[in-house]
Design a protein around this motif. Structure first.
Motif, short mmCIF file in Angstrom:
data_model
loop_
_atom_site.label_atom_id
_atom_site.label_comp_id
_atom_site.label_asym_id
_atom_site.label_seq_id
_atom_site.Cartn_x
_atom_site.Cartn_y
_atom_site.Cartn_z
N THR A 59 0.83 -1.21 0.00
CA THR A 59 0.00 0.00 0.00
C THR A 59 0.86 1.26 0.00
N ALA A 60 1.90 1.26 0.85
CA ALA A 60 2.78 2.43 0.97
C ALA A 60 4.23 1.95 1.06
N PRO A 61 4.81 1.53 -0.07
CA PRO A 61 6.14 0.88 -0.01
C PRO A 61 7.25 1.76 0.54
N ASN A 62 7.25 3.04 0.21
CA ASN A 62 8.31 3.90 0.74
C ASN A 62 8.24 4.01 2.26
N TYR A 63 7.02 4.12 2.78
CA TYR A 63 6.83 4.15 4.23
C TYR A 63 7.27 2.84 4.85
N THR A 64 6.77 1.73 4.33
CA THR A 64 7.01 0.43 4.94
C THR A 64 8.47 0.02 4.83
N VAL A 65 9.08 0.20 3.67
CA VAL A 65 10.48 -0.17 3.48
C VAL A 65 11.39 0.69 4.37
N SER A 66 11.16 1.99 4.39
CA SER A 66 12.01 2.86 5.21
C SER A 66 11.86 2.51 6.69
N HIS A 67 10.67 2.11 7.08
CA HIS A 67 10.44 1.71 8.47
C HIS A 67 11.29 0.49 8.82
N GLU A 68 11.27 -0.52 7.97
CA GLU A 68 12.07 -1.71 8.22
C GLU A 68 13.57 -1.40 8.16
N LEU A 69 13.98 -0.55 7.23
CA LEU A 69 15.39 -0.18 7.13
C LEU A 69 15.85 0.57 8.39
N GLN A 70 14.99 1.40 8.94
CA GLN A 70 15.35 2.10 10.17
C GLN A 70 15.52 1.12 11.34
N HIS A 71 14.63 0.14 11.42
CA HIS A 71 14.80 -0.89 12.45
C HIS A 71 16.15 -1.61 12.27
N ALA A 72 16.47 -1.94 11.03
CA ALA A 72 17.74 -2.62 10.75
C ALA A 72 18.93 -1.75 11.12
N LEU A 73 18.81 -0.46 10.87
CA LEU A 73 19.90 0.47 11.18
C LEU A 73 20.12 0.57 12.68
N LEU A 74 19.03 0.61 13.45
CA LEU A 74 19.18 0.64 14.91
C LEU A 74 19.91 -0.62 15.39
#
Length: 318
Positions: A59-74
């Protein structure tokens, strides 16, 4: 779906994550497009040394992908994580506690993640509407101003919504007050505590997670509902100063022979509890039979750094 095009902000974040992890980030896109965004639409796994980000709903790939990438970065930059090393002896009950505590922990990480997304234009009006739809898909409105079996889930969901909307919560406040008056008031009590200080480092994340565990149970107690007991049930990664690493174990931790059991041995767990915050920081292997006193005498006198290296426990240094 291979035709997902990520915007520049998300691609820059992707590059940053790729530089921090040992393998590569690989995307696994689904085809569902529900029209709302929610926490269960994506997850991560490691396969053959690569980080796979599974996005089931686009539905909102930029939102969802960036969210997962931020978790990975933490995770990749030393922010403390949680683990589950004890058991009540009842699998279904343990799983419920894991879901609640993981969701609560994630909400604290969202204090950092949502802020990044907001600064990079990823929490726009459309995504906010999709997030609100996700809330409505997750929790039903309260009925007749009475509490029911959904109060734990409502408290978790609305707390995350308060973090998500932040200063924009006024846009949806009337709807939340109408549909979830009791839960909203409780979530605001917890939110006031977790948002009092910024979460911008591994140390501040850990401190805020501990406060969240305490505040969540305190709110449940006010409602006379069963508490979670996250401070004993959940092992939270440690963040030390260099000075603390040199201290003796007895100066920072006390070993509790708990009534709950080790997930590994199924015997009563020996839990390392922080002296200052009373938080489960590690679970020890069982001491050698017949040598318990000597084992703990030696353990308490060794340095914190030595103990954590012997147990192969991850920690961060501030």
């Amino acid at each position: 779906m291979s035709d997902i095009q990520l915007n520049n902000e998300v691609n820059e974040l992707l590059n940053e994550v790729n530089q921090k992890i040992s393998g590569d980030v690989v995307f696994d896109y689904g085809t569902e497009k529900s029209g709302y965004v929610r926490y269960d639409q994506s997850y991560q796994s490691w396969q053959n040394g690569d980080l796979i980000i599974h996005v089931k709903d686009v539905t909102a790939p930029n939102y969802t992908v960036s969210h997962e990438l931020q978790h990975a970065l933490l995770d990749a930059t030393g922010y403390p994580t949680i683990s589950f090393n004890v058991t009540s002896g009842h699998r279904d009950f343990d799983e419920q506690l894991m879901i609640v505590t993981t969701t609560l922990y994630d909400t604290i990480t969202h204090l950092t993640i949502y802020e990044w997304q907001k600064q990079h234009g990823l929490l726009n009006d459309e995504v906010q509407k999709q997030y609100l739809k996700g809330v409505q898909q997750t929790i039903k409105p309260e009925e007749n101003g009475e509490m029911d079996g959904m109060m734990h889930l409502r408290l978790l969901t609305i707390l995350d919504a308060l973090v998500f909307f932040g200063n924009d919560f006024d846009k949806v406040a009337d709807q939340f007050k109408r549909d979830y008056p009791i839960s909203l008031a409780g979530a605001q009590n917890v939110y006031q505590i977790i948002s009092a200080k910024p979460v911008d480092s591994p140390f501040t994340l850990r401190r805020t997670v501990v406060k969240a565990f305490e505040a969540f149970d305190a709110q449940l107690e006010k409602w006379q509902l069963p508490t979670v007991g996250s401070k004993e049930f959940v092992t939270l990664g440690s963040v030390f100063s260099k000075r603390q690493l040199r201290l003796e174990v007895r100066q920072l931790f006390q070993i509790s022979h708990s009534e709950i059991k080790s997930a590994e041995t199924k015997e009563r767990a020996y839990i390392g509890i922080g002296v200052n915050d009373q938080q489960n920081a590690f679970v020890l292997p069982d001491p050698p039979k017949g040598k318990t006193d000597d084992y703990f005498k030696t353990l308490y006198s060794m340095s914190v750094e030595t103990l954590f290296k012997q147990l192969n426990l991850a920690y961060s240094v501030r």
